[in-house]
Each structure stands twice: as structure tokens, then as C-alpha cells.
Design an enzyme around this catalytic site. Structure first.
Site, PDB file in Angstrom:
ATOM      1  N   LYS A 288      -5.656  31.880  36.118  1.00 37.66           N
ATOM      2  CA  LYS A 288      -4.920  31.272  37.222  1.00 37.66           C
ATOM      3  C   LYS A 288      -4.372  32.361  38.151  1.00 37.66           C
ATOM      4  CE  LYS A 288      -5.310  26.882  36.286  1.00 37.66           C
ATOM      5  NZ  LYS A 288      -4.170  26.011  35.993  1.00 37.66           N
ATOM      6  N   GLN A 348      -2.356  28.149  21.425  1.00 40.12           N
ATOM      7  CA  GLN A 348      -3.404  27.731  22.343  1.00 40.12           C
ATOM      8  C   GLN A 348      -4.165  28.993  22.743  1.00 40.12           C
ATOM      9  OE1 GLN A 348      -0.535  26.038  24.870  1.00 40.12           O
ATOM     10  NE2 GLN A 348      -0.415  27.777  26.264  1.00 40.12           N
ATOM     11  N   ASP A 383      -7.886  27.132  32.033  1.00 39.96           N
ATOM     12  CA  ASP A 383      -7.640  28.443  31.418  1.00 39.96           C
ATOM     13  C   ASP A 383      -7.081  28.329  30.005  1.00 39.96           C
ATOM     14  OD1 ASP A 383      -5.252  27.352  32.381  1.00 39.96           O
ATOM     15  OD2 ASP A 383      -4.337  29.326  32.694  1.00 39.96           O
ATOM     16  N   ASP A 418       6.110  27.001  21.496  1.00 39.53           N
ATOM     17  CA  ASP A 418       5.704  26.316  22.713  1.00 39.53           C
ATOM     18  C   ASP A 418       5.058  24.976  22.373  1.00 39.53           C
ATOM     19  OD1 ASP A 418       5.258  26.751  25.729  1.00 39.53           O
ATOM     20  OD2 ASP A 418       3.247  26.200  25.048  1.00 39.53           O
ATOM     21  N   ASN A 419       5.624  23.906  22.928  1.00 39.98           N
ATOM     22  CA  ASN A 419       5.041  22.562  22.784  1.00 39.98           C
ATOM     23  C   ASN A 419       4.662  22.198  21.351  1.00 39.98           C
ATOM     24  OD1 ASN A 419       5.175  21.783  25.522  1.00 39.98           O
ATOM     25  ND2 ASN A 419       3.327  22.946  25.980  1.00 39.98           N
ATOM     26  N   GLU A 447      10.417  24.050  21.486  1.00 37.73           N
ATOM     27  CA  GLU A 447      10.396  23.735  22.915  1.00 37.73           C
ATOM     28  C   GLU A 447       9.590  22.460  23.092  1.00 37.73           C
ATOM     29  OE1 GLU A 447       8.502  24.114  27.087  1.00 37.73           O
ATOM     30  OE2 GLU A 447       7.501  24.213  25.146  1.00 37.73           O
ATOM     31  N   LYS A 557       5.396  33.057  36.145  1.00 38.66           N
ATOM     32  CA  LYS A 557       4.339  32.740  35.178  1.00 38.66           C
ATOM     33  C   LYS A 557       2.984  33.278  35.630  1.00 38.66           C
ATOM     34  CE  LYS A 557       5.056  28.302  35.244  1.00 38.66           C
ATOM     35  NZ  LYS A 557       4.866  26.854  34.928  1.00 38.66           N
ATOM     36  N   TYR A 558       2.843  33.520  36.936  1.00 39.54           N
ATOM     37  CA  TYR A 558       1.538  33.891  37.471  1.00 39.54           C
ATOM     38  C   TYR A 558       1.527  35.230  38.212  1.00 39.54           C
ATOM     39  CZ  TYR A 558       1.164  28.895  36.631  1.00 39.54           C
ATOM     40  OH  TYR A 558       1.209  27.655  36.044  1.00 39.54           O
TER      41      TYR A 558
END
EC number: 2.4.99.16
Length: 701
Positions: A288, A348, A383, A418-419, A447, A557-558
């Protein structure tokens, strides 16, 4: 005696001679252990009753079993991984008398665990024949009954006291035996009963009661963590954004060394935990670009959550950040400053993660032979490959455990997951148990912005802390409901109140100026023992990528986002001094470490919110009055619930504002005026709650 009857399919609890019911803290009927930390006062309650007018009493029996974490599930279709086996520590149980509360037949007790590990408790109910006898005898004496009418009562009392004496140490028995002898001596009933009704006898029997029909209650567990599991301030930072700028003003990729240079500033603000987003290699396939662009420029750094490339996976550090030795140095530097490093555990993968090449069975393969990427229709995340935990659970479970233990071996004792609600619940129960069995000091933050059933369920499965919906609770009634819920769920859920995250810039921060940043920090830091902020909050960063979005413009984040904290501080454009003061106040007052004791007080203005907390161990008490209006003064009358503060309605007392240092003389009703241009809140150091009141106020209702 009550006990468990085992049937072919169902286990039933058989009522005992004395009934014991509604025991708390019990999580999901005892399937999961309740939660506490070392030094926390744990309140216990139970309904204990029997037939008729016979008196009942209760005893709290507490035992420490050791550091082995309870295993709620086994790894599917495979052996459970071997873990070090240590003999259970045999510790003599604590026998704690329970007291009756305002509600008949409801008994209360408390205990304070002093070490990490699994503790158990049960409530034993029993008949109290001496209390029954004393109560009936006094009623008959008050009615004027004479020696003839009371003959049997006096002899029954003598027998009871003689029985009780057998359970008392020899050196303490004489008062009981003397009272029994007096009851057997003919004469005036008042004279014969005088010794038996003295406070000395009552106190002796309180320590050595005569217990009939003792019924053992069911045993329940409490997992006790180290104090950081409940109380701590978190600071989230991207190490890659700490490299500053080159001579042309372009951001330079930071390293663990440049990130370590930021640690003294973070520690100086009073933070306990430095949380790092993923520090692993970032995928190059479908990377990204800035502001989540689907197309990346050659210089774009990508999202850290797109984990894995030809440079490594979850057990590797990004080469631009440094080496694993550099990471170890960063962890050591944080530890030297009194902080811990928390690491993101994001299960992930980027399409070029080594797992995607070597273990395709850990993903979902589509009919055309490609691996399914993440979707939240209609959004697509090309991604990211989500993991599939059902194709090869043995292999995937083992690999994740290996990754976690790898980072534990490098000094990470707190994982922000995360998640987690997108992974199987039995996997988390298994993983947490495996990790904590080896090292019980390892902690996990969930989270999971998901409906309550899943959010609370993850907490029950073993997550130490949970993100919450605090970010979206902005009005007085929402915050009051949220605060009361903190106390209601304290047996198994510890919320960590983040004021912002790289994903969440709430509208109240976008449109309400620096004052709202201070207001939200006060709320987070004082409503919950655990709170956190993402780097840049102290600089009032508030620009969204577009109106109506909660995404930051130029999201970190990017891309790299270096910041000049020193210049902002010098120019008065920083919240850093206020955050520092908040964390100092939190450490000064044990009351802010509490989950259960938050209590809201009436203020006749919807723009003002007032709540108090107290520490049941020390009596330390604080009261917070915070404005919800960032732009102008608000005034009102504050009506204190004096009983909730251990006071009488007529009491007057001096208090000190911990923010301004000002002192006031207060009573039940107090005029309040808060001007955010001066201070957005009062944080009041209240008089200590008396010992007797603490025990009463801590009782469950």
C-alpha cells in the site's frame, strides 16, 4: 454436605444441608477463572441460608495453588505441547470469617493475593448454634422469664459452651468453662447468664466458633497477575518514524537506536509501557502507498501490518530498523528507564511472507488456485492474507507459539494482539495457557472492537486487558454508563482506554481544539487504571484524511512521520506537561489503580461529569470533576454522595486540587466552575475513607 453428582452426560450440583448460592466472583459458572493482580483486594460474596430461625454463618477459604496456568482447551487432534511441570506449592489455606450485609443471608468477605499464580476460594456455610442460643435467650430474658422457664435453655447453653471449649487452645478455654459452670449453677437467670453474654466470650467465639452442619461450597479459581496487568500508562510509537529529516527535509527511516533516543522523553511523561506496531519485514507484493493508496511509489514504506517478505516473517526484524541485537538493546534501554516494551502480535501475512510460500495449507485457497486475501466487503486488502486455522491446526498452533516464545526470550512480556476476534476462540485459550504456563508474567492486550459478546468472551478466555469503546463515548450519559460497566465487569475484564490509535481519530478530537485533547486524557487516565495514547496526541494532531473519516491524514501506517517534540514543547504547542502531571497524579494515588470502586456523583450540568474512586487497602480517595466543553467555562452545583465517600451528610472537610494545588473547604453541596482555558478538570485529593466504611463500600451488591 453438598457435592457434585456425576451423571453420564451432565454434572449436577446437589444442595447441601446449608445452602450456598450466588457466589461471586464466579465467571461463566466457574468455567473460567476470575482475574486479580498481586495486592488487589478481592471481594467475595455468597448467599448462605438454612431453614427456620437457626442462625447461619460463612467462612471464606482461600488457597494458593502455584503458578501453573489453568488449561481451558487442548490443541486439536494432537498432543498438548510439553510444558515444565512443577509440583504444586502446598500452602495452608486461609480461613477468613465472612460478615453479613444489609441483605439477609448474604455474606461478604475479601482476600488479598500476594503472589502471581492460580488462587482458589470457596465459601463454607455452617450453622451457628451459640448465636441461635444467645439470640433466643436474650429475647426470653427481656420478656421476664424466670429460672423454671429457662432451665432447659441454660443447660443447653452450658453444653454448647463446653463443646466450643474443645476447639479453643487450652490457655484460652477458662472463660468458656467458667461461663458454662455458671449456667449450671442454680440461681437467678440473669446472674447465671452474665458470663456467657460478656463481650469477652463473644470475641473468643468469633475467633474460635462452634460450627454445626458445616457445608463445603464449590471451589472457584482466580488467576492473579503482576500489577502491570491492571495499572499502567501506554505510549504507542513507530520506531521507523524516529529518524528525523535529511538536509533536504525528507524523512529518514528510523532505527531501534533512534527510537531508543526517544525513550527518556516517554519515560519522563510517566509512561510504563512502550508499545510498538509490528517491527517485522513488510511485504513488497501489493504494498500500500501513502494514505492507503492501492499503488505504492518505489520509496513508500508500506504498512507494518502487512507482515513478511523475502527478508523474513514474524520472527524477524525489519532490516531498516536494525538487527535483533539492536532490538535487545532497545528493550534494555526501556527497562533501565522503568518501562516495558509491548509488541504487536498480528497473525496475518503479506503475499510474500515465507509462510505463504512454505505453508499454503495455513491459508484459504480459492478455486483458481490463488490464496484468498482479506476482505471486509466491499473493501479489499490485497496486501494481507488472513490465516486459516482449520486446515492444519497442529502446525499453525505450534508455529505461532514458537513465534511468541521467540519474542518472550527477547524480553517482550506484553503482547498487543491485533484483531483477536478474527481467530478461533479455542486457539487463544490454548496459546495463552501455553505461554503463561512457561512464563506467568507474560500478558496479552486484546484489540477487538467487536460486539460485547465477543469482546467479553475474549477476556474470559485469558486476555489480560481489552481495548474498549471509550473512544466513542463522549456524552455525560454515555461516559457514566461506560464507567459503571468498568466496575460491573471487573472480575474478568480490564479495559485499556486509548485516547487515539493509528486507526482512530475521533471527531471530537478533529473539531474541538487542544482543550478536548486534555479532556479525553483526563477521562482515560482517571476512569480506568490502564490508559494509552498514540504518538502525536501530545502535539494535538487532528487532521483527518477527509470529513467524516476517523483516519489520519498522511497516516503513519503508510509513511514515515518524524516529529519535532522539543520545538513544540518550547513554543507551548504540546500537551506533554499536562500528560506528565496526569501520570504523576495517578502514581500518587492508589485509588486510580482500582476498577471496582468508581462511583458517579450528581452535577446539575450535562457538560460536567463527576466521579470518585477509593483504594480499599489504604483508604486513599480521589474525586474527578471534568468538563466536556473544550471552549468555555461551565459551572454547577456538585452534590456528593457522602455515604459513598465514607462520610456523614453534615461533614465539612478540606480538599486539594492535584492539578492546580488550590485548596477548598467542601461539604455535601459545592459550587463548581471549570474553565478549560485554565484547567479542564479538578482532580481532588479527598479525605481517606475510614477502614470500616471501606469494607462496606467494597461489598458486592
Amino acid at each position: 454436605m453438598s457435592g457434585r453428582a456425576i451423571g453420564t452426560e451432565t454434572e449436577w450440583w446437589v444442595p447441601g444441608r446449608v445452602e450456598i448460592d450466588d457466589v461471586a466472583p464466579v465467571v461463566s459458572c466457574g468455567v473460567y477463572p476470575a482475574k486479580a493482580v498481586v495486592g488487589e483486594v478481592v471481594p467475595v460474596s455468597a448467599a448462605v441460608w438454612r431453614e427456620g430461625h437457626e442462625a447461619v454463618a460463612a467462612t471464606l477459604v482461600v488457597r494458593y495453588l502455584g503458578v501453573r496456568y489453568p488449561h481451558l482447551t487442548d490443541r486439536p487432534r494432537a498432543r498438548v505441547l510439553p510444558t515444565p511441570s512443577e509440583p504444586q506449592q502446598r500452602v495452608k489455606p486461609l480461613l477468613i470469617p465472612m460478615t453479613s450485609g444489609q441483605e439477609p443471608f448474604v455474606f461478604h468477605g475479601q482476600f488479598t493475593p500476594d503472589r502471581v499464580g492460580l488462587w482458589t476460594f470457596r465459601v463454607d456455610g455452617w450453622g451457628d448454634p451459640i448465636h441461635t442460643w444467645r439470640h433466643g435467650l436474650i429475647a426470653k430474658l427481656d420478656a421476664g422469664q424466670g429460672e423454671t422457664e429457662l432451665s432447659n435453655d441454660l443447660l443447653v447453653g452450658a453444653v454448647l459452651l463446653e463443646r466450643a471449649a474443645t476447639g479453643v487452645p487450652r490457655g484460652l478455654r477458662d472463660p468458656l468453662l467458667a461461663a458454662a459452670a455458671a449456667l449450671r449453677t442454680p440461681g437467678d437467670p440473669v446472674t447465671r447468664t452474665a458470663l456467657a453474654l460478656t463481650p469477652e466470650i463473644e470475641e473468643l467465639l468469633a475467633d474460635y466458633p462452634l460450627r454445626d452442619l458445616v457445608t463445603r461450597g464449590e471451589q472457584f479459581g482466580v488467576w492473579v497477575d503482576r500489577p502491570l496487568a491492571r495499572f499502567g500508562a501506554w505510549y504507542e510509537m513507530f520506531p521507523r518514524s524516529t529518524g528525523g529529516w535529511d538536509d533536504d527535509g525528507n524523512p529518514v527511516h528510523g532505527t531501534f537506536a533512534t527510537a531508543a533516543a526517544e525513550l527518556p522523553r516517554i519515560a519522563g511523561m510517566g509512561f510504563d509501557v512502550v508499545y510498538l506496531p509490528p517491527i517485522h519485514p513488510i511485504g513488497k507484493v501489493h504494498r500500500k502507498g501513502r494514505n492507503n493508496s492501492p499503488t505504492a511509489a518505489p520509496t513508500d514504506v508500506g504498512s507494518p501490518w502487512a507482515i513478511g517478505s523475502d527478508e523474513g516473517g514474524h520472527d524477524t526484524v525489519h532490516p531498516s530498523l536494525g538487527t535483533i541485537d539492536d532490538f535487545d538493546d532497545f528493550v534494555s534501554a526501556a527497562r533501565d528507564l522503568g518501562m516495558e516494551v509491548a509488541l504487536d502480535l498480528a497473525l496475518q501475512c503479506a503475499p510474500d511472507h515465507p509462510w505463504a510460500r512454505e505453508h499454503r495449507q495455513w491459508f484459504t485457497e480459492l478455486p483458481d488456485g490463488t490464496i484468498a486475501y482479506a476482505e471486509n466487503p466491499p473493501k479489499k486488502y490485497q496486501d494481507i492474507y488472513p490465516l486459516n486455522f482449520d486446515n492444519d491446526p497442529e502446525g499453525l498452533y505450534d508455529e505461532v507459539l514458537r513465534v511468541v516464545q521467540h519474542w518472550v526470550n527477547h524480553g517482550v512480556k506484553f503482547f498487543r494482539v491485533d484483531n483477536p476476534h478474527t481467530k478461533p476462540p479455542n486457539f487463544w485459550a490454548w496459546l495463552i495457557a501455553q505461554v503463561k504456563t512457561v512464563d506467568p508474567d507474560v500478558l496479552f492486550l486484546s484489540e477487538a472492537f467487536t460486539p460485547p459478546a465477543r469482546q467479553y468472551g475474549l477476556a474470559k478466555l485469558g486476555f489480560t486487558q481489552s481495548y474498549s469503546y471509550f473512544t466513542w463515548r463522549t456524552t455525560k450519559w454515555e461516559l457514566t454508563e461506560f464507567g459503571n460497566q468498568i466496575a460491573e465487569l471487573a472480575d474478568y475484564r480490564r479495559p485499556n482506554l486509548f485516547v487515539n490509535t493509528p486507526d482512530i481519530l475521533h471527531a471530537v478530537l478533529q473539531h474541538n481544539g487542544p482543550g478536548m485533547f486534555a479532556i479525553r486524557a483526563v477521562l482515560a487516565a482517571t476512569m480506568s487504571p490502564a490508559w494509552g495514547m498514540y504518538c502525536g496526541y501530545e502535539l494535538f494532531e487532528h487532521r483527518a484524511v477527509r470529513e467524516g473519516s476517523e483516519e489520519y491524514l498522511d497516516s503513519e501506517k503508510y509513511e514515515l512521520r518524524p516529529r519535532d517534540f522539543a520545538s513544540a514543547l518550547d513554543q507551548g504547542r504540546s500537551l506533554q506537561p499536562f500528560i506528565t502531571r496526569l501520570n504523576i497524579i495517578r502514581r500518587l494515588h492508589p485509588a486510580f489503580q482500582q476498577l471496582r470502586t468508581i462511583h458517579f456523583h450528581h452535577v446539575d450540568n450535562d457538560a460536567l461529569l463527576a466521579y470518585s474512586k477509593f483504594d480499599p487497602a489504604t483508604g486513599d480517595c480521589v474525586l474527578v470533576v471534568v468538563t466536556l466543553n473544550a471552549f468555555g467555562p461551565e459551572e454547577a452545583t456538585l452534590w456528593l454522595d457522602m455515604a459513598a465517600l465514607g462520610m456523614e451528610d453534615y461533614d465539612r472537610f478540606w480538599v486539594r486540587d492535584e492539578i492546580t494545588g488550590e485548596e477548598y473547604q467542601w461539604g455535601q453541596a459545592n459550587y463548581i466552575r471549570i474553565d478549560p482555558a485554565r484547567a479542564v478538570a479538578h482532580i481532588i485529593n479527598m479525605p481517606a475513607v475510614p477502614y470500616e466504611s471501606r469494607n462496606t463500600l467494597l461489598r458486592r451488591r
